[in-house]
Scaffold this motif. Structure first.
Motif, PDB file in Angstrom:
ATOM      1  N   LEU A  88       0.850  -1.204   0.000  1.00 11.32           N
ATOM      2  CA  LEU A  88       0.000   0.000   0.000  1.00 11.32           C
ATOM      3  C   LEU A  88       0.878   1.243   0.000  1.00 11.32           C
ATOM      4  O   LEU A  88       2.035   1.208   0.418  1.00 11.32           O
ATOM      5  N   LEU A  89       0.295   2.348  -0.412  1.00 10.19           N
ATOM      6  CA  LEU A  89       1.015   3.621  -0.426  1.00 10.19           C
ATOM      7  C   LEU A  89       0.031   4.734  -0.065  1.00 10.19           C
ATOM      8  O   LEU A  89      -1.085   4.764  -0.588  1.00 10.19           O
ATOM      9  N   PHE A  90       0.441   5.581   0.841  1.00 10.33           N
ATOM     10  CA  PHE A  90      -0.384   6.731   1.230  1.00 10.33           C
ATOM     11  C   PHE A  90       0.330   8.010   0.820  1.00 10.33           C
ATOM     12  O   PHE A  90       1.537   8.129   1.008  1.00 10.33           O
ATOM     13  N   ILE A 166      15.183   6.306  -8.923  1.00 10.66           N
ATOM     14  CA  ILE A 166      15.766   6.209  -7.575  1.00 10.66           C
ATOM     15  C   ILE A 166      14.737   6.610  -6.521  1.00 10.66           C
ATOM     16  O   ILE A 166      14.136   7.679  -6.604  1.00 10.66           O
ATOM     17  N   ARG A 167      14.514   5.749  -5.547  1.00 11.34           N
ATOM     18  CA  ARG A 167      13.596   6.033  -4.444  1.00 11.34           C
ATOM     19  C   ARG A 167      14.385   5.884  -3.152  1.00 11.34           C
ATOM     20  O   ARG A 167      14.570   4.775  -2.651  1.00 11.34           O
ATOM     21  N   LEU A 168      14.846   7.015  -2.626  1.00 15.17           N
ATOM     22  CA  LEU A 168      15.733   6.937  -1.450  1.00 15.17           C
ATOM     23  C   LEU A 168      14.996   6.526  -0.175  1.00 15.17           C
ATOM     24  O   LEU A 168      15.624   6.276   0.842  1.00 15.17           O
ATOM     25  N   GLY A 256       7.284  10.931 -15.304  1.00 11.99           N
ATOM     26  CA  GLY A 256       8.451  10.198 -15.821  1.00 11.99           C
ATOM     27  C   GLY A 256       8.020   8.891 -16.485  1.00 11.99           C
ATOM     28  O   GLY A 256       8.591   8.480 -17.502  1.00 11.99           O
ATOM     29  N   ASP A 257       7.018   8.241 -15.911  1.00  9.58           N
ATOM     30  CA  ASP A 257       6.520   6.991 -16.509  1.00  9.58           C
ATOM     31  C   ASP A 257       5.821   7.289 -17.840  1.00  9.58           C
ATOM     32  O   ASP A 257       5.953   6.530 -18.798  1.00  9.58           O
ATOM     33  N   GLY A 258       5.080   8.394 -17.875  1.00  7.41           N
ATOM     34  CA  GLY A 258       4.439   8.808 -19.129  1.00  7.41           C
ATOM     35  C   GLY A 258       5.491   9.100 -20.190  1.00  7.41           C
ATOM     36  O   GLY A 258       5.356   8.707 -21.353  1.00  7.41           O
TER      37      GLY A 258
END
Ligand code: KDG
Length: 315
Positions: A88-90, A166-168, A256-258
């Motif tokens: 999940l992500l909030f 990159i996801r720090l 960025g995905d687009g």
């Protein structure tokens, strides 16, 4: 399939109101995930695309699969994990700044992905395999799975597309850097941002970023420059392609995905480097017009109108 991609998608809870999450009462439920974003954007542009992941045997997993299937993406290779939950992500929104993101994905089904979850014939049947650095960050087994898929793709003449993403919040740069650079060496097409150039190579200069990745063996480097557009380079040609200014973006997540999806759509249609960059810039810009990570991706007709290549009759 023209493109196959895989990686974790999560249920995204986006607050209806701004402010600290403890004061938020209502959320909008949707989905997030860099790879499924790319898959959905490509499907909207009319491509045959497959996405897979490992989801929990739970309502959230079924929801994700249903949404992505509903977008016309093939989900036949999605694996269900009876032991672990769907991630999940909030988001937490404040006026005038980028939202905070809180992940609930540690030990999720997708982070328990293993090589056995790969369908090699499926990968072999596609023209492009797209992967991102997010999956590399999830766990040692997810990382091993991405490397295996990419090595297999290369050995079978499937083009490898890689977004470092990159996801720090998921890993420290000391661990991320060598892993992402190792993957970059295997990629045919790479989509670094300028901040990623700084973190990985110590430079934000698009030309220097491109040169470094070309020297590592990438065939095409598409450096994302936000509203400035992009800088594209191959060994024998390079150019800046001007972007679109969106005065008041609703939500920049997913742009960025687009961009990657627009670029890959151009590659699949044998567009010139410039043509790929123009479509990438347009899809990336349109992603910011709508709140949500994937809701704003345009159909082919919508992006053609946006780019002014098709007349728009609104009534
Ligand atoms: O690129 C957008 C993604 O980052 C987002 O949809 C969620 O995949 C995601 C992540 O891990 O942050």
């Amino acid at each position: 399939m023209e493109i196959v991609t895989f990686g974790e998608s999560m249920v995204l809870f986006n607050p209806d109101t701004t402010g600290p999450l403890r004061y938020v009462h209502n959320f909008n439920k949707s989905i997030a995930g860099a790879e499924s974003n790319v898959a959905i954007a490509l499907a909207r542009l009319g491509h045959h695309v497959g996405w897979f992941s490992k989801i929990g045997d739970d309502e959230f997993g079924r929801y994700i699969k249903a949404i992505i299937r509903g977008e016309g993406v093939d989900v036949s290779r999605v694996v269900t994990d009876p032991h672990n939950n769907t991630g999940l992500l909030f988001k937490e929104r404040f006026a005038h700044v980028n939202p905070n993101v809180y992940y609930y994905r540690k030990n999720s089904a997708a982070s328990n992905m293993v090589i056995k979850d790969l369908d090699f014939d499926y990968i072999k049947s596609s023209k492009i395999l797209h992967v991102t650095g997010i999956t590399l960050a999830l766990s040692p087994s997810a990382r091993e799975t991405v490397f295996k898929a990419v090595e297999f793709a290369k050995a079978n003449n499937v083009l490898v597309s890689f977004d470092p993403n990159i996801r720090l919040k998921l890993w420290r740069i000391e661990e991320a850097r060598p892993t992402l650079l190792e993957m970059a060496k295997l990629a045919d097409i790479i989509f670094p941002g300028q901040d990623e150039g700084r973190l990985l190579l110590g430079t934000e200069d698009p030309k220097e970023i491109a040169r470094e990745f070309l020297d590592m063996g990438c065939k095409i480097v598409a450096v994302k420059l936000g509203k400035e557009g992009c800088y594209l380079a191959k060994q024998e040609e390079d150019e800046f392609v001007t972007g679109y200014i969106v005065e008041k973006p609703e939500d920049t997540v997913g742009a960025g995905d687009g961009f990657a999806a627009g670029f890959l759509s151009g590659v699949l249609q044998n567009f010139s480097l410039r043509g790929c960059g123009q479509l990438a810039n347009a899809v990336g810009a349109m992603a910011t017009l709508v709140r949500g990570d994937m809701e704003g991706f345009p159909t082919l007709q919508q992006v053609q109108r946006f780019m002014g290549t098709e007349e728009y009759i609104d009534r």
